[in-house]
Design a protein around this motif. Structure first.
Motif, PDB file in Angstrom:
ATOM      1  N   UNK A 110      15.408  32.370  54.025  1.00 26.23           N
ATOM      2  CA  UNK A 110      16.283  31.221  54.175  1.00 26.23           C
ATOM      3  C   UNK A 110      17.359  31.216  54.920  1.00 26.23           C
ATOM      4  N   UNK A 111      18.201  32.296  54.763  1.00 23.64           N
ATOM      5  CA  UNK A 111      19.342  32.390  55.631  1.00 23.64           C
ATOM      6  C   UNK A 111      19.409  32.621  57.010  1.00 23.64           C
ATOM      7  N   UNK A 112      18.216  33.499  57.380  1.00 27.94           N
ATOM      8  CA  UNK A 112      17.757  33.681  58.685  1.00 27.94           C
ATOM      9  C   UNK A 112      17.628  32.552  59.525  1.00 27.94           C
ATOM     10  N   UNK A 113      16.635  31.668  58.685  1.00 28.79           N
ATOM     11  CA  UNK A 113      16.390  30.308  59.363  1.00 28.79           C
ATOM     12  C   UNK A 113      17.545  29.636  59.656  1.00 28.79           C
ATOM     13  N   UNK A 114      18.347  29.347  58.861  1.00 26.53           N
ATOM     14  CA  UNK A 114      19.466  28.497  58.851  1.00 26.53           C
ATOM     15  C   UNK A 114      20.562  29.045  59.896  1.00 26.53           C
ATOM     16  N   UNK A 115      20.529  30.491  59.980  1.00 25.41           N
ATOM     17  CA  UNK A 115      21.356  30.958  61.277  1.00 25.41           C
ATOM     18  C   UNK A 115      20.741  30.511  62.456  1.00 25.41           C
ATOM     19  N   UNK A 116      19.379  30.557  62.590  1.00 28.95           N
ATOM     20  CA  UNK A 116      18.649  30.342  63.863  1.00 28.95           C
ATOM     21  C   UNK A 116      19.128  28.962  64.230  1.00 28.95           C
ATOM     22  N   UNK A 117      19.072  28.006  63.423  1.00 30.17           N
ATOM     23  CA  UNK A 117      19.263  26.510  63.437  1.00 30.17           C
ATOM     24  C   UNK A 117      20.472  25.888  63.465  1.00 30.17           C
ATOM     25  N   UNK A 122      28.155  30.577  67.087  1.00 28.16           N
ATOM     26  CA  UNK A 122      28.024  31.407  66.060  1.00 28.16           C
ATOM     27  C   UNK A 122      26.695  31.658  65.656  1.00 28.16           C
ATOM     28  N   UNK A 123      25.641  30.685  65.892  1.00 26.03           N
ATOM     29  CA  UNK A 123      24.413  30.656  65.487  1.00 26.03           C
ATOM     30  C   UNK A 123      23.566  31.113  66.753  1.00 26.03           C
ATOM     31  N   UNK A 124      22.048  30.423  66.397  1.00 23.61           N
ATOM     32  CA  UNK A 124      21.092  30.794  67.489  1.00 23.61           C
ATOM     33  C   UNK A 124      20.329  32.053  67.074  1.00 23.61           C
ATOM     34  N   UNK A 125      19.104  31.897  68.005  1.00 21.52           N
ATOM     35  CA  UNK A 125      18.200  33.160  67.764  1.00 21.52           C
ATOM     36  C   UNK A 125      18.712  34.452  67.950  1.00 21.52           C
ATOM     37  N   UNK A 126      19.697  34.592  68.823  1.00 15.22           N
ATOM     38  CA  UNK A 126      20.290  35.798  69.478  1.00 15.22           C
ATOM     39  C   UNK A 126      20.998  36.331  68.179  1.00 15.22           C
ATOM     40  N   UNK A 127      21.848  35.717  67.722  1.00  9.11           N
ATOM     41  CA  UNK A 127      22.563  36.277  66.436  1.00  9.11           C
ATOM     42  C   UNK A 127      21.566  36.722  65.473  1.00  9.11           C
ATOM     43  N   UNK A 128      20.465  35.927  65.196  1.00 11.04           N
ATOM     44  CA  UNK A 128      19.257  36.354  64.137  1.00 11.04           C
ATOM     45  C   UNK A 128      18.899  37.793  64.514  1.00 11.04           C
ATOM     46  N   UNK A 129      18.586  37.880  65.819  1.00 10.59           N
ATOM     47  CA  UNK A 129      17.989  39.112  66.295  1.00 10.59           C
ATOM     48  C   UNK A 129      19.069  40.383  66.130  1.00 10.59           C
ATOM     49  N   UNK A 130      20.366  39.954  66.321  1.00 12.59           N
ATOM     50  CA  UNK A 130      21.331  41.062  66.002  1.00 12.59           C
ATOM     51  C   UNK A 130      21.363  41.412  64.719  1.00 12.59           C
ATOM     52  N   UNK A 131      21.105  40.589  63.679  1.00 10.51           N
ATOM     53  CA  UNK A 131      20.994  40.894  62.100  1.00 10.51           C
ATOM     54  C   UNK A 131      19.727  41.744  62.064  1.00 10.51           C
ATOM     55  N   UNK A 132      18.558  41.328  62.551  1.00 12.00           N
ATOM     56  CA  UNK A 132      17.256  42.165  62.322  1.00 12.00           C
ATOM     57  C   UNK A 132      17.382  43.484  62.906  1.00 12.00           C
ATOM     58  N   UNK A 133      18.234  43.671  63.980  1.00 14.42           N
ATOM     59  CA  UNK A 133      18.503  45.214  64.486  1.00 14.42           C
ATOM     60  C   UNK A 133      18.945  46.020  63.454  1.00 14.42           C
TER      61      UNK A 133
END
Length: 330
Positions: free
Chosen positions: A33-40, A190-201
């Motif tokens: 849920x949080x990852x999806x919110x970050x991306x949006x 502060x958001x977007x897919x790039x930030x989510x990717x950073x978290x995933x890494x």
């Protein structure tokens, strides 16, 4: 804002390392849920960020001292790092400044926003400003400038050698005032897919896979976008041999042995080709006598190597492009 959106903003605010540690103590459903919110999220204004942080501060146990005595904390850190005299000078400078240097302001802004703003300026002014920024950010800003401006700005950057402090100060003052007037300083990426990717890494591969599998059901386009940008252990071996050799020099034999335990023969062969023959023989022998190992241990070793690669990228020792794709270049 929903609670999930507030959590996403707060975690993006505290950074990737802290967020990855928080994720380790959360359920997969919460992380999704949080990852999806970050991306949006997209862009979040500074007042909204401050509101979320202040709300979190209020509900935090005051006895923990979290976010308390910030000035004193900063003073102690600076005194320890710089000594009392230099720390005092820096604190006085900070206390008399309304906001940071122009480079600091622009460093936290979206490159596209900066480009749109600067496109109204003279090419020479643009060149002087972006020449002071990090090379990666400079390239991103230029790529978003109107096409007819791009080459002209690049030429002028090449010609920028020395500029008097007075001119630099005048340019900084004018640009900062214009940014303040249009509210540009208050818009941070502060958001977007790039930030989510950073978290995933920063996640272990097992959890990464579980979340992505769930996102395949919940939001297939997002899952596809994240996968496209993720840099995996196998992607290392799509790099050229010289780059792999540089990476292997930073990795201990024990970590490398465990990391390639479950790898394909193709990956192993590329590893052995890019390390010394003595080290290759030692690793081959260790793998033969190692016996079964937990997949989680293998993934942990692979994640450790990926972190080494990312650190090398930050230090400019490696340049990665097209993460997760077949056209990864260095």
């Amino acid at each position: 804002m929903t609670g999930t959106e507030k959590a996403a903003i707060l975690l993006l605010y505290v950074g990737t390392e802290a967020t990855s540690k928080v994720f380790q103590h959360m359920e997969d459903s919460e992380i999704k849920k949080i990852s999806q919110a970050m991306a949006n999220l997209g862009h979040v204004t500074l007042p909204v960020i401050q509101e979320v942080v202040e709300e979190f501060t209020q509900i935090t146990n005051p006895e923990s001292g979290f976010f308390s005595q910030g000035d004193e904390f900063v003073r102690k850190i600076l005194e320890k790092a710089l000594g009392p005299q230099k720390a005092e000078m820096l604190l006085q400078e900070l206390s008399t400044s309304n906001f940071g240097d122009l480079e600091d302001i622009l460093a936290n802004m979206d490159p596209k926003t900066i480009a749109n703003f600067l496109s109204q300026e003279h090419p020479q002014t643009i060149a002087v400003i972006v020449a002071k920024l990090r090379p990666k950010q400079t390239s991103e800003i230029i790529s978003h400038l109107p096409q007819e401006l791009q080459a002209e700005v690049v030429i002028r950057i090449a010609d920028v050698d020395q500029v008097s402090p007075e001119i630099l100060s005048d340019i900084d003052d004018v640009i900062r005032k214009e940014l303040t007037a249009m509210g540009g300083i208050q818009r941070f990426k502060v958001g977007g897919v790039e930030k989510v990717v950073e978290m995933f890494n920063h996640l272990d591969r097992s959890r990464e896979k579980r979340i992505l599998d769930s996102l395949d059901v919940m939001n297939p386009p997002l899952a596809e976008a994240i996968r496209k940008h993720l840099f995996t252990f196998d992607d290392i071996f799509k790099l050229d041999d010289r780059t792999i050799q540089g990476i292997m020099r930073e990795v201990s034999n024990d970590t490398l042995t465990l990391a390639i335990k479950a790898s394909s023969e193709e990956v192993r062969e590329k590893v052995f080709r890019n390390i010394s023959s003595r080290a290759a023989e030692m690793i081959k022998e260790d793998i033969e006598v190692m016996g079964p190992v937990r997949l989680s241990d293998v993934e942990k070793a692979q994640t450790e190597i990926i972190k080494i690669v990312r650190k090398m990228e930050e230090e400019g020792k490696v340049v990665l492009a097209g993460r997760g794709a077949d056209d990864v270049l260095v």
